[in-house]
Design a protein around this motif. Structure first.
Motif, PDB file in Angstrom:
ATOM      1  N   THR A 104       0.833  -1.197   0.000  1.00 26.38           N
ATOM      2  CA  THR A 104       0.000   0.000   0.000  1.00 26.38           C
ATOM      3  C   THR A 104       0.871   1.252   0.000  1.00 26.38           C
ATOM      4  O   THR A 104       2.079   1.181   0.284  1.00 26.38           O
ATOM      5  CB  THR A 104      -0.888   0.026   1.249  1.00 26.38           C
ATOM      6  OG1 THR A 104      -0.040   0.195   2.405  1.00 26.38           O
ATOM      7  CG2 THR A 104      -1.694  -1.266   1.385  1.00 26.38           C
ATOM      8  N   PRO A 105       0.293   2.415  -0.282  1.00 28.92           N
ATOM      9  CA  PRO A 105       1.068   3.654  -0.162  1.00 28.92           C
ATOM     10  C   PRO A 105       1.659   3.835   1.232  1.00 28.92           C
ATOM     11  O   PRO A 105       2.788   4.324   1.359  1.00 28.92           O
ATOM     12  CB  PRO A 105       0.035   4.743  -0.488  1.00 28.92           C
ATOM     13  CG  PRO A 105      -0.911   4.070  -1.435  1.00 28.92           C
ATOM     14  CD  PRO A 105      -1.034   2.660  -0.911  1.00 28.92           C
ATOM     15  N   ARG A 109       5.493   4.537   2.178  1.00 21.04           N
ATOM     16  CA  ARG A 109       5.926   5.675   3.004  1.00 21.04           C
ATOM     17  C   ARG A 109       6.795   5.193   4.163  1.00 21.04           C
ATOM     18  O   ARG A 109       7.833   5.795   4.477  1.00 21.04           O
ATOM     19  CB  ARG A 109       4.710   6.432   3.546  1.00 21.04           C
ATOM     20  CG  ARG A 109       3.949   7.219   2.504  1.00 21.04           C
ATOM     21  CD  ARG A 109       2.850   8.064   3.137  1.00 21.04           C
ATOM     22  NE  ARG A 109       1.977   8.610   2.106  1.00 21.04           N
ATOM     23  CZ  ARG A 109       0.833   8.061   1.716  1.00 21.04           C
ATOM     24  NH1 ARG A 109       0.379   6.960   2.318  1.00 21.04           N
ATOM     25  NH2 ARG A 109       0.129   8.608   0.758  1.00 21.04           N
ATOM     26  N   ALA A 110       6.393   4.110   4.803  1.00 20.81           N
ATOM     27  CA  ALA A 110       7.164   3.577   5.927  1.00 20.81           C
ATOM     28  C   ALA A 110       8.531   3.094   5.465  1.00 20.81           C
ATOM     29  O   ALA A 110       9.545   3.307   6.153  1.00 20.81           O
ATOM     30  CB  ALA A 110       6.394   2.437   6.598  1.00 20.81           C
ATOM     31  N   ALA A 111       8.584   2.445   4.298  1.00 22.66           N
ATOM     32  CA  ALA A 111       9.865   1.983   3.770  1.00 22.66           C
ATOM     33  C   ALA A 111      10.769   3.158   3.419  1.00 22.66           C
ATOM     34  O   ALA A 111      11.988   3.103   3.639  1.00 22.66           O
ATOM     35  CB  ALA A 111       9.641   1.104   2.548  1.00 22.66           C
ATOM     36  N   MET A 112      10.198   4.232   2.880  1.00 24.29           N
ATOM     37  CA  MET A 112      10.984   5.429   2.585  1.00 24.29           C
ATOM     38  C   MET A 112      11.555   6.030   3.866  1.00 24.29           C
ATOM     39  O   MET A 112      12.730   6.407   3.918  1.00 24.29           O
ATOM     40  CB  MET A 112      10.114   6.467   1.873  1.00 24.29           C
ATOM     41  CG  MET A 112       9.738   6.116   0.441  1.00 24.29           C
ATOM     42  SD  MET A 112      11.105   6.313  -0.715  1.00 24.29           S
ATOM     43  CE  MET A 112      11.205   8.091  -0.841  1.00 24.29           C
ATOM     44  N   ARG A 113      10.741   6.092   4.911  1.00 17.93           N
ATOM     45  CA  ARG A 113      11.225   6.650   6.178  1.00 17.93           C
ATOM     46  C   ARG A 113      12.364   5.798   6.735  1.00 17.93           C
ATOM     47  O   ARG A 113      13.366   6.340   7.226  1.00 17.93           O
ATOM     48  CB  ARG A 113      10.076   6.748   7.185  1.00 17.93           C
ATOM     49  CG  ARG A 113       9.071   7.858   6.881  1.00 17.93           C
ATOM     50  CD  ARG A 113       8.169   8.143   8.076  1.00 17.93           C
ATOM     51  NE  ARG A 113       7.316   7.015   8.402  1.00 17.93           N
ATOM     52  CZ  ARG A 113       6.104   6.820   7.897  1.00 17.93           C
ATOM     53  NH1 ARG A 113       5.608   7.665   7.016  1.00 17.93           N
ATOM     54  NH2 ARG A 113       5.378   5.775   8.257  1.00 17.93           N
ATOM     55  N   ARG A 114      12.219   4.464   6.663  1.00 19.15           N
ATOM     56  CA  ARG A 114      13.306   3.593   7.144  1.00 19.15           C
ATOM     57  C   ARG A 114      14.574   3.800   6.330  1.00 19.15           C
ATOM     58  O   ARG A 114      15.683   3.848   6.871  1.00 19.15           O
ATOM     59  CB  ARG A 114      12.863   2.131   7.085  1.00 19.15           C
ATOM     60  CG  ARG A 114      11.795   1.749   8.092  1.00 19.15           C
ATOM     61  CD  ARG A 114      11.640   0.240   8.199  1.00 19.15           C
ATOM     62  NE  ARG A 114      11.200  -0.383   6.957  1.00 19.15           N
ATOM     63  CZ  ARG A 114       9.927  -0.555   6.622  1.00 19.15           C
ATOM     64  NH1 ARG A 114       8.957  -0.131   7.427  1.00 19.15           N
ATOM     65  NH2 ARG A 114       9.598  -1.144   5.478  1.00 19.15           N
ATOM     66  N   SER A 115      14.415   3.926   5.018  1.00 13.75           N
ATOM     67  CA  SER A 115      15.565   4.129   4.146  1.00 13.75           C
ATOM     68  C   SER A 115      16.292   5.424   4.498  1.00 13.75           C
ATOM     69  O   SER A 115      17.532   5.456   4.576  1.00 13.75           O
ATOM     70  CB  SER A 115      15.106   4.156   2.680  1.00 13.75           C
ATOM     71  OG  SER A 115      16.164   4.424   1.812  1.00 13.75           O
ATOM     72  N   GLU A 204      -0.661   5.296  -7.263  1.00 16.52           N
ATOM     73  CA  GLU A 204      -0.591   5.771  -5.875  1.00 16.52           C
ATOM     74  C   GLU A 204       0.768   5.466  -5.235  1.00 16.52           C
ATOM     75  O   GLU A 204       1.214   6.171  -4.334  1.00 16.52           O
ATOM     76  CB  GLU A 204      -1.729   5.154  -5.041  1.00 16.52           C
ATOM     77  CG  GLU A 204      -1.716   3.634  -4.935  1.00 16.52           C
ATOM     78  CD  GLU A 204      -2.537   2.956  -6.013  1.00 16.52           C
ATOM     79  OE1 GLU A 204      -3.034   1.845  -5.757  1.00 16.52           O
ATOM     80  OE2 GLU A 204      -2.685   3.546  -7.115  1.00 16.52           O
ATOM     81  N   ILE A 205       1.447   4.420  -5.720  1.00 16.86           N
ATOM     82  CA  ILE A 205       2.799   4.115  -5.247  1.00 16.86           C
ATOM     83  C   ILE A 205       3.800   5.071  -5.892  1.00 16.86           C
ATOM     84  O   ILE A 205       4.722   5.575  -5.234  1.00 16.86           O
ATOM     85  CB  ILE A 205       3.174   2.651  -5.561  1.00 16.86           C
ATOM     86  CG1 ILE A 205       2.215   1.683  -4.862  1.00 16.86           C
ATOM     87  CG2 ILE A 205       4.617   2.374  -5.157  1.00 16.86           C
ATOM     88  CD1 ILE A 205       2.260   1.735  -3.357  1.00 16.86           C
ATOM     89  N   VAL A 206       3.602   5.339  -7.172  1.00 15.72           N
ATOM     90  CA  VAL A 206       4.464   6.282  -7.888  1.00 15.72           C
ATOM     91  C   VAL A 206       4.448   7.640  -7.201  1.00 15.72           C
ATOM     92  O   VAL A 206       5.479   8.294  -7.028  1.00 15.72           O
ATOM     93  CB  VAL A 206       4.020   6.412  -9.359  1.00 15.72           C
ATOM     94  CG1 VAL A 206       4.764   7.557 -10.057  1.00 15.72           C
ATOM     95  CG2 VAL A 206       4.245   5.101 -10.099  1.00 15.72           C
TER      96      VAL A 206
END
Length: 255
Positions: A104-105, A109-115, A204-206
């Motif tokens: 999901t989006p 978002r959570a993966a981006m924050r972890r990265s 929505e992922i893009v």
């Protein structure tokens, strides 16, 4: 954000000069620190524009895989100096999320924050390479870039600006300026995702991938401060820049 005229580089993605922000010790020198995404679509006209802007000393933050997928056309051109620290670091959590069709989006978002939170540690050697390049006696003008010019590039520029004494509000404004390139980023998404072997992303992922957010930037700084202390201690003690390099870095970028 800045009264500096925009420099147009045909074929470049998300290219801009970091504005002449004020610091406690002066201001960022105009057109000495440039940031952008990949140069793979820059042709003769764009290369001439880079030379006209004296933006010919270029540090590439990308992985070896990314360089193969989208090679810089300036490699081998004696008018340009292409610098890099070889690596094959990939955004592991984010890559796995993007390959999951059920993601999901919010997962993205959570993966981006972890990265973002992991990047000051994971990219320590690469960021040190860029800062040493910028701290050389002929270190500026210098261009720093990755694939999109918003995440890895945004982080290392934010760290450098914080170290130089730029306010968080100005750092954030420069970081968020990448959102004006969201259309370009979407248009080139397939090229950007090729090194991760990711295709067919839902709109929505893009959207999540292409938007820079304050939460990502503040999370990165929180993680850096927790693990490494101030940006000065990070640069001196953990990236290993010497007193002479730090002094030269300030001299190159500040006026």
């Amino acid at each position: 954000m800045s009264d500096q005229p925009k420099i147009e580089i045909p074929g470049a993605l998300n290219f801009r000069s970091v504005p002449s922000f004020s610091t406690a010790h002066g201001h960022i020198r105009a057109n000495q620190l440039f940031r952008c995404g990949a140069f793979d679509l820059v042709g003769d006209e764009g290369q001439q524009a880079l030379k006209d802007a004296q933006a010919t000393r270029i540090f590439d933050l990308r992985s070896e895989r990314e360089k193969v997928v989208a090679p810089s056309p300036m490699i081998g051109n004696p008018d340009f100096e292409i610098l890099t620290t070889p690596h094959n670091i990939k955004a592991g959590d984010l890559a796995e999320v993007l390959k999951n069709e059920a993601a999901t989006p919010d997962d993205c978002r959570a993966a981006m924050r972890r990265s973002y939170r992991k990047m000051p540690g994971e990219f320590r050697d690469i960021f040190a390479g860029f800062l040493r390049a910028a701290a050389a006696p002929d270190g500026a003008p210098i261009v720093v870039h990755c694939t999109a010019g918003k995440d890895r590039t945004g982080i290392v520029v934010a760290i450098l600006l914080d170290f130089l004494g730029v306010s968080y509000a100005d750092i954030l404004s420069d970081y968020l300026e990448s959102n004006t390139a969201a259309g370009e980023l979407t248009a080139r998404l397939d090229r950007r995702m090729a090194s991760l072997h990711v295709t067919g992303l839902r709109p929505e992922i893009v959207e999540v991938l292409n938007i820079s957010t304050e939460a990502n930037l503040s999370g990165m700084f929180d993680a850096l401060h927790t693990e490494f202390g101030t940006t000065e201690s990070y640069i001196r003690d953990h990236l290993g820049l010497t007193d002479a390099e730090v002094e030269q870095l300030r001299k190159n970028i500040l006026a």
